[in-house]
Design a protein around this motif. Structure first.
Motif, PDB file in Angstrom:
ATOM      1  N   TRP A   1       0.829  -1.208   0.000  1.00 15.11           N
ATOM      2  CA  TRP A   1       0.000   0.000   0.000  1.00 15.11           C
ATOM      3  C   TRP A   1       0.860   1.253   0.000  1.00 15.11           C
ATOM      4  N   THR A   2       0.323   2.300  -0.604  1.00 11.45           N
ATOM      5  CA  THR A   2       0.972   3.610  -0.539  1.00 11.45           C
ATOM      6  C   THR A   2       0.726   4.199   0.854  1.00 11.45           C
ATOM      7  N   ARG A   3       1.442   5.263   1.174  1.00  9.30           N
ATOM      8  CA  ARG A   3       1.225   5.949   2.452  1.00  9.30           C
ATOM      9  C   ARG A   3      -0.219   6.442   2.552  1.00  9.30           C
ATOM     10  N   GLU A   4      -0.768   6.930   1.442  1.00  8.31           N
ATOM     11  CA  GLU A   4      -2.152   7.419   1.431  1.00  8.31           C
ATOM     12  C   GLU A   4      -3.137   6.283   1.724  1.00  8.31           C
ATOM     13  N   GLU A   5      -2.887   5.111   1.154  1.00 10.14           N
ATOM     14  CA  GLU A   5      -3.767   3.959   1.396  1.00 10.14           C
ATOM     15  C   GLU A   5      -3.685   3.506   2.859  1.00 10.14           C
ATOM     16  N   LYS A   6      -2.487   3.547   3.425  1.00  9.16           N
ATOM     17  CA  LYS A   6      -2.333   3.187   4.843  1.00  9.16           C
ATOM     18  C   LYS A   6      -3.079   4.187   5.721  1.00  9.16           C
ATOM     19  N   ASN A   7      -2.941   5.463   5.408  1.00  9.42           N
ATOM     20  CA  ASN A   7      -3.661   6.490   6.180  1.00  9.42           C
ATOM     21  C   ASN A   7      -5.168   6.315   6.036  1.00  9.42           C
ATOM     22  N   HIS A   8      -5.609   5.997   4.831  1.00 13.61           N
ATOM     23  CA  HIS A   8      -7.039   5.783   4.590  1.00 13.61           C
ATOM     24  C   HIS A   8      -7.556   4.620   5.445  1.00 13.61           C
ATOM     25  N   CYS A   9      -6.787   3.561   5.526  1.00 15.75           N
ATOM     26  CA  CYS A   9      -7.151   2.413   6.361  1.00 15.75           C
ATOM     27  C   CYS A   9      -7.326   2.862   7.808  1.00 15.75           C
ATOM     28  N   LEU A  10      -6.368   3.598   8.322  1.00 14.41           N
ATOM     29  CA  LEU A  10      -6.437   4.065   9.711  1.00 14.41           C
ATOM     30  C   LEU A  10      -7.625   4.996   9.941  1.00 14.41           C
ATOM     31  N   GLU A  11      -7.928   5.824   8.956  1.00 14.02           N
ATOM     32  CA  GLU A  11      -9.035   6.777   9.089  1.00 14.02           C
ATOM     33  C   GLU A  11     -10.389   6.080   9.202  1.00 14.02           C
ATOM     34  N   GLU A  12     -10.475   4.858   8.760  1.00 15.57           N
ATOM     35  CA  GLU A  12     -11.737   4.113   8.803  1.00 15.57           C
ATOM     36  C   GLU A  12     -12.025   3.561  10.206  1.00 15.57           C
ATOM     37  N   THR A  13     -11.042   3.608  11.083  1.00 11.63           N
ATOM     38  CA  THR A  13     -11.183   3.033  12.421  1.00 11.63           C
ATOM     39  C   THR A  13     -12.367   3.612  13.190  1.00 11.63           C
ATOM     40  N   GLU A  14     -12.563   4.909  13.103  1.00 10.35           N
ATOM     41  CA  GLU A  14     -13.649   5.526  13.852  1.00 10.35           C
ATOM     42  C   GLU A  14     -15.013   4.974  13.422  1.00 10.35           C
ATOM     43  N   LYS A  15     -15.190   4.753  12.120  1.00 12.47           N
ATOM     44  CA  LYS A  15     -16.452   4.163  11.648  1.00 12.47           C
ATOM     45  C   LYS A  15     -16.611   2.744  12.182  1.00 12.47           C
ATOM     46  N   SER A  16     -15.523   2.008  12.209  1.00 11.20           N
ATOM     47  CA  SER A  16     -15.564   0.647  12.732  1.00 11.20           C
ATOM     48  C   SER A  16     -16.016   0.650  14.191  1.00 11.20           C
ATOM     49  N   PHE A  17     -15.463   1.558  14.974  1.00 11.60           N
ATOM     50  CA  PHE A  17     -15.840   1.654  16.387  1.00 11.60           C
ATOM     51  C   PHE A  17     -17.313   2.028  16.534  1.00 11.60           C
ATOM     52  N   LYS A  18     -17.788   2.926  15.684  1.00  7.96           N
ATOM     53  CA  LYS A  18     -19.181   3.356  15.782  1.00  7.96           C
ATOM     54  C   LYS A  18     -20.128   2.199  15.483  1.00  7.96           C
ATOM     55  N   PHE A  19     -19.903   1.507  14.365  1.00 13.44           N
ATOM     56  CA  PHE A  19     -20.763   0.376  14.004  1.00 13.44           C
ATOM     57  C   PHE A  19     -20.731  -0.706  15.090  1.00 13.44           C
ATOM     58  N   SER A  20     -19.538  -1.063  15.532  1.00 16.59           N
ATOM     59  CA  SER A  20     -19.411  -2.101  16.559  1.00 16.59           C
ATOM     60  C   SER A  20     -20.054  -1.669  17.867  1.00 16.59           C
ATOM     61  N   GLY A  21     -19.900  -0.397  18.214  1.00 17.09           N
ATOM     62  CA  GLY A  21     -20.513   0.122  19.441  1.00 17.09           C
ATOM     63  C   GLY A  21     -22.029   0.061  19.399  1.00 17.09           C
ATOM     64  N   ASP A  22     -22.600   0.329  18.223  1.00 19.64           N
ATOM     65  CA  ASP A  22     -24.057   0.248  18.076  1.00 19.64           C
ATOM     66  C   ASP A  22     -24.546  -1.177  18.318  1.00 19.64           C
ATOM     67  N   ILE A  23     -23.802  -2.161  17.828  1.00 17.49           N
ATOM     68  CA  ILE A  23     -24.172  -3.558  18.053  1.00 17.49           C
ATOM     69  C   ILE A  23     -23.966  -3.932  19.521  1.00 17.49           C
ATOM     70  N   LEU A  24     -22.884  -3.485  20.106  1.00 19.36           N
ATOM     71  CA  LEU A  24     -22.599  -3.792  21.501  1.00 19.36           C
ATOM     72  C   LEU A  24     -23.703  -3.265  22.424  1.00 19.36           C
ATOM     73  N   ARG A  25     -24.195  -2.065  22.140  1.00 21.21           N
ATOM     74  CA  ARG A  25     -25.237  -1.488  22.998  1.00 21.21           C
ATOM     75  C   ARG A  25     -26.553  -2.245  22.941  1.00 21.21           C
ATOM     76  N   LEU A  26     -26.709  -3.155  21.980  1.00 15.27           N
ATOM     77  CA  LEU A  26     -27.917  -3.986  21.945  1.00 15.27           C
ATOM     78  C   LEU A  26     -28.026  -4.840  23.213  1.00 15.27           C
ATOM     79  N   ILE A  27     -26.910  -5.142  23.840  1.00 12.15           N
ATOM     80  CA  ILE A  27     -26.924  -5.954  25.063  1.00 12.15           C
ATOM     81  C   ILE A  27     -27.844  -5.326  26.109  1.00 12.15           C
ATOM     82  N   LEU A  28     -27.944  -4.021  26.094  1.00 10.40           N
ATOM     83  CA  LEU A  28     -28.744  -3.319  27.109  1.00 10.40           C
ATOM     84  C   LEU A  28     -30.192  -3.089  26.673  1.00 10.40           C
ATOM     85  N   SER A  29     -30.544  -3.520  25.468  1.00 14.54           N
ATOM     86  CA  SER A  29     -31.896  -3.235  24.972  1.00 14.54           C
ATOM     87  C   SER A  29     -32.920  -4.225  25.513  1.00 14.54           C
TER      88      SER A  29
END
Length: 197
Positions: A169-197
């Protein structure tokens, strides 16, 4: 680590959305929603790496981290205990759809989600599973939280594969991969919070 909350990691900087895990009051129904939505996400990931046209995805087949079969066993156990198994809900359906879209056009972002989903489950996910089991399952350890072989070695093998794939990967592609982390946390967090529903 900055994307974690302080109760998740000492380097965490995010404000928690809701109570810390230690104060959760999970329900069987909520936990089943979490497991069903999680299974849909794992099914999607495992299908993508199995059939994708991107050759680098083949590196992530049969890693030993796969969870779909284990989740199927756990859901069957709940059914045998007399619990109704719900259909997947919005958080799981939306995340699975997003992963399918990413996998076709954005391999760096997809691999970010792959990494975060599997590695988070082996760390904080196990801790959450233990807490939930203590509160509502008489400490029963689900198959979801068991692996064949040495988990640290399985993780290292996948880390090595991730590093090999990212070498091209280029440096830009590596940075793009890292930038996606926040979306991953958001989606996973939404599923995790189902435990309390």
């Amino acid at each position: 680590m900055k994307l974690h909350t302080k109760d998740q990691a000492k380097e965490g900087e995010k404000e928690p959305r809701g109570q810390p895990v230690a104060k959760w009051e999970p329900t069987i129904q909520g936990y089943l929603k979490f497991l069903v939505d999680g299974k849909l996400v794992y099914d999607t990931l495992e299908k993508i790496v199995e059939i994708s046209s991107f050759p680098e995805y083949a590196e992530f087949r049969n890693t030993g981290l796969e969870r779909s079969e284990r989740l199927a066993k756990d859901l069957e156990w709940f059914k045998e205990q007399g619990h109704a198994i719900p259909e997947p809900s919005t958080p799981g359906v939306e995340y699975a759809r997003y992963l399918e879209e990413l996998s076709e056009k954005d391999p760096q972002a997809f691999i970010c989600h792959f990494y975060n989903i599997y590695f988070a489950h082996t760390a904080g996910g196990r801790m959450i599973g233990k807490k939930v089991a203590e509160k509502i399952l008489n400490k029963k350890e689900l198959e979801f939280y068991k692996w064949d072989g040495d988990l640290s070695q399985l993780l290292q093998n996948v880390r090595d594969k991730l590093n090999r794939v990212a070498e091209s990967w280029t440096r830009e592609e590596k940075n793009h991969c890292l930038e996606e982390t926040e979306k991953s946390f958001k989606f996973s967090g939404d599923i995790l919070r189902l435990i309390l529903s």
